[in-house]
Design an enzyme around this catalytic site. Structure first.
Site, PDB file in Angstrom:
ATOM      1  N   ASP A 154       0.831  -1.209   0.000  1.00 17.78           N
ATOM      2  CA  ASP A 154       0.000   0.000   0.000  1.00 17.78           C
ATOM      3  C   ASP A 154       0.863   1.257   0.000  1.00 17.78           C
ATOM      4  O   ASP A 154       1.271   1.736   1.041  1.00 17.78           O
ATOM      5  CB  ASP A 154      -0.893  -0.034   1.240  1.00 17.78           C
ATOM      6  CG  ASP A 154      -1.976   1.020   1.242  1.00 17.78           C
ATOM      7  OD1 ASP A 154      -2.165   1.669   0.201  1.00 17.78           O
ATOM      8  OD2 ASP A 154      -2.624   1.195   2.285  1.00 17.78           O
TER       9      ASP A 154
ATOM     10  N   GLU B 132      -2.621  10.495   0.560  1.00 22.47           N
ATOM     11  CA  GLU B 132      -3.845   9.682   0.476  1.00 22.47           C
ATOM     12  C   GLU B 132      -4.225   9.118   1.835  1.00 22.47           C
ATOM     13  O   GLU B 132      -5.404   9.002   2.164  1.00 22.47           O
ATOM     14  CB  GLU B 132      -3.649   8.540  -0.530  1.00 22.47           C
ATOM     15  CG  GLU B 132      -4.908   7.780  -0.873  1.00 22.47           C
ATOM     16  CD  GLU B 132      -5.252   6.659   0.116  1.00 22.47           C
ATOM     17  OE1 GLU B 132      -6.410   6.210   0.151  1.00 22.47           O
ATOM     18  OE2 GLU B 132      -4.334   6.219   0.855  1.00 22.47           O
ATOM     19  N   GLU B 133      -3.229   8.789   2.630  1.00 22.95           N
ATOM     20  CA  GLU B 133      -3.484   8.154   3.927  1.00 22.95           C
ATOM     21  C   GLU B 133      -3.969   9.130   4.991  1.00 22.95           C
ATOM     22  O   GLU B 133      -4.403   8.717   6.059  1.00 22.95           O
ATOM     23  CB  GLU B 133      -2.216   7.448   4.425  1.00 22.95           C
ATOM     24  CG  GLU B 133      -1.674   6.336   3.525  1.00 22.95           C
ATOM     25  CD  GLU B 133      -2.533   5.091   3.547  1.00 22.95           C
ATOM     26  OE1 GLU B 133      -3.586   5.084   4.219  1.00 22.95           O
ATOM     27  OE2 GLU B 133      -2.163   4.098   2.896  1.00 22.95           O
TER      28      GLU B 133
END
Length: 427
Positions: free
Chosen positions: A156, A192-193
């Site tokens: 990820d 994004e996280e």
């Protein structure tokens, strides 16, 4: 020829030698050669070597959200060396000195990486993933016994990033491919996280033409095509009470007690046990869930708590965020009213990012279709386009201490991305 030169030449032909040389002897396989030297691979050995090298270099660079600077510039350099036009897009107010990270005592700006291989900057299809990771950093390592790669971001989402880049390169190098250099572009974003600031910056900028035919997003999906994911609703419950000595609790109002009562209602609402208020469900996504992720309150065991709060994330299986908000406020209204009568206060503060379930395209032959419960950058990108979500590796290990990916899954991702991009371009 020196031994080192001979070994370097062998590494170029047999990538497992290069990777085995970088891991401790205790983790290397003895008596049986690594599967990397076998013939059971999907990709040509040269392509496999490039894929694993690109993946390794990305993972080796720590890029926890907020610290994507070094991996971003490495990727810029790699893409330029491989013939891509590259534009750096600074995120937020970085041009004015904000949103920066300190490296070597100097402020470094965060940025997205936008690249296109042909003359056209605005293409029919966009391929995208993210270069930031969750903490903590876990160093790169290669398990030659299992042909498995370990480290933060292996899944990820640097697995997706590496596979996407190699897939685009492979398509453009294939003379029989229907994909041209002016058909596809690449976008790799930061943040994004932590709320999607990178994708939102791109979406609201002139770099987003708003008319892509399709966008292929990369996240760990176990090599399956995703038909959709749940929506998002984040909120905090904040309670103000009145402090007092714990021996005389009637002189105060415990914010902790009020919060516990409110959280009990939240759990009952999730379980469908609140009369007159309900959260919606669907056949596709199942039940709406509410995760009580953080609780804090009070200053000491012998003091009636003056303040308390909890942070909660909802994953919406159906309906709109406004419908979920109404259900929550209706269920919590008795606690809110009772606290006010006792001289306290209960407020519900909803987060900025809220959206309903996100449907995606799952119309490509040969892929198994699934739904997932995690959030992505997909709803953050404005535009009327088809949305594909695919990637190697499992979300079940993505944020864990044992994040790892199989070499075979990386290879398969390159093949699958070439198929998805080709279908997106042709349709």
């Amino acid at each position: 020829m020196r031994v080192s030169a001979i070994f370097s030449a062998l590494c170029a032909l047999v990538p497992s030698l290069a990777f085995a040389a970088q891991v401790p002897l205790s983790s290397q396989q003895h008596g049986k050669p690594s599967a990397l030297t076998g013939n059971d691979h999907i990709l040509p050995i040269e392509t496999l070597h490039e894929l694993l090298t690109l993946h390794r270099e990305l993972v080796k660079i720590e890029s926890i959200s907020g610290n994507e600077y070094r991996v971003g510039w490495w990727l810029v350099s790699y893409l330029k060396e491989n013939g891509f036009n590259v534009e750096v897009q600074y995120v937020g107010e970085a041009e004015q000195g904000e949103n920066e990270h300190m490296i070597g005592g100097q402020a470094q700006k965060r940025f997205n990486v936008f690249a296109w291989p042909g003359e056209k900057k605005f293409t029919k299809v966009l391929v995208s993933s993210h270069i930031d990771t969750v903490p903590p950093y876990i160093p790169y390592s290669f398990d030659t016994k299992k042909d498995e790669i370990w480290g933060r971001g292996t899944v990820d989402a640097k697995g997706s990033v590496a596979a996407q880049v190699i897939a685009v390169k492979s398509l453009l190098a294939n003379s029989s491919s229907s994909v041209s250099a002016d058909d596809v572009s690449l976008l790799f974003v930061v943040g994004e996280e932590t709320g999607g600031e990178g994708m939102r910056s791109f979406s609201n900028s002139s770099l987003n033409p708003g008319n892509y035919s399709a966008v292929v997003f990369g996240e760990p999906t176990e090599s399956k095509l995703v038909a959709g994911h749940k929506g998002m609703l984040a909120f905090d419950i904040n309670v103000k009470g009145k402090a007092a000595h714990s021996g005389y609790p009637w002189l105060g109002l415990s914010a902790n007690n009020v919060l516990v009562e409110a959280l009990g209602i939240v759990m009952a609402l999730e379980a469908g046990r609140v009369n007159g208020a309900e959260l919606r469900w669907s056949e596709k996504y199942g039940n709406t869930t509410l995760n009580i992720g953080k609780i804090s309150g009070g200053v000491a065991r012998n003091v009636v708590a003056k303040e308390a709060n909890a942070g909660i994330t909802g994953r919406l299986a159906a309906g709109t965020p406004d419908e979920a908000k109404d259900a929550l406020l209706k269920a919590l209204s008795p606690v809110i009213t009772a606290a006010e009568k006792a001289g306290g206060e209960v407020t519900i503060e909803f987060g900025d990012e809220t959206y309903g379930p996100v449907d995606m395209s799952c119309d490509v032959e040969g892929f198994e279709c699934i739904t997932v419960n995690y959030g992505t950058d997909i709803p953050r990108l404005k535009g009327d386009h088809k949305r594909y979500l695919y990637g190697p590796g499992s979300i079940l290990v993505a944020h864990s201490d044992n994040e790892a990916i199989k070499v075979h899954d990386l290879e398969r991702a390159v093949v699958d991305y070439t198929k998805l991009i080709s279908v997106a371009v042709e349709n």
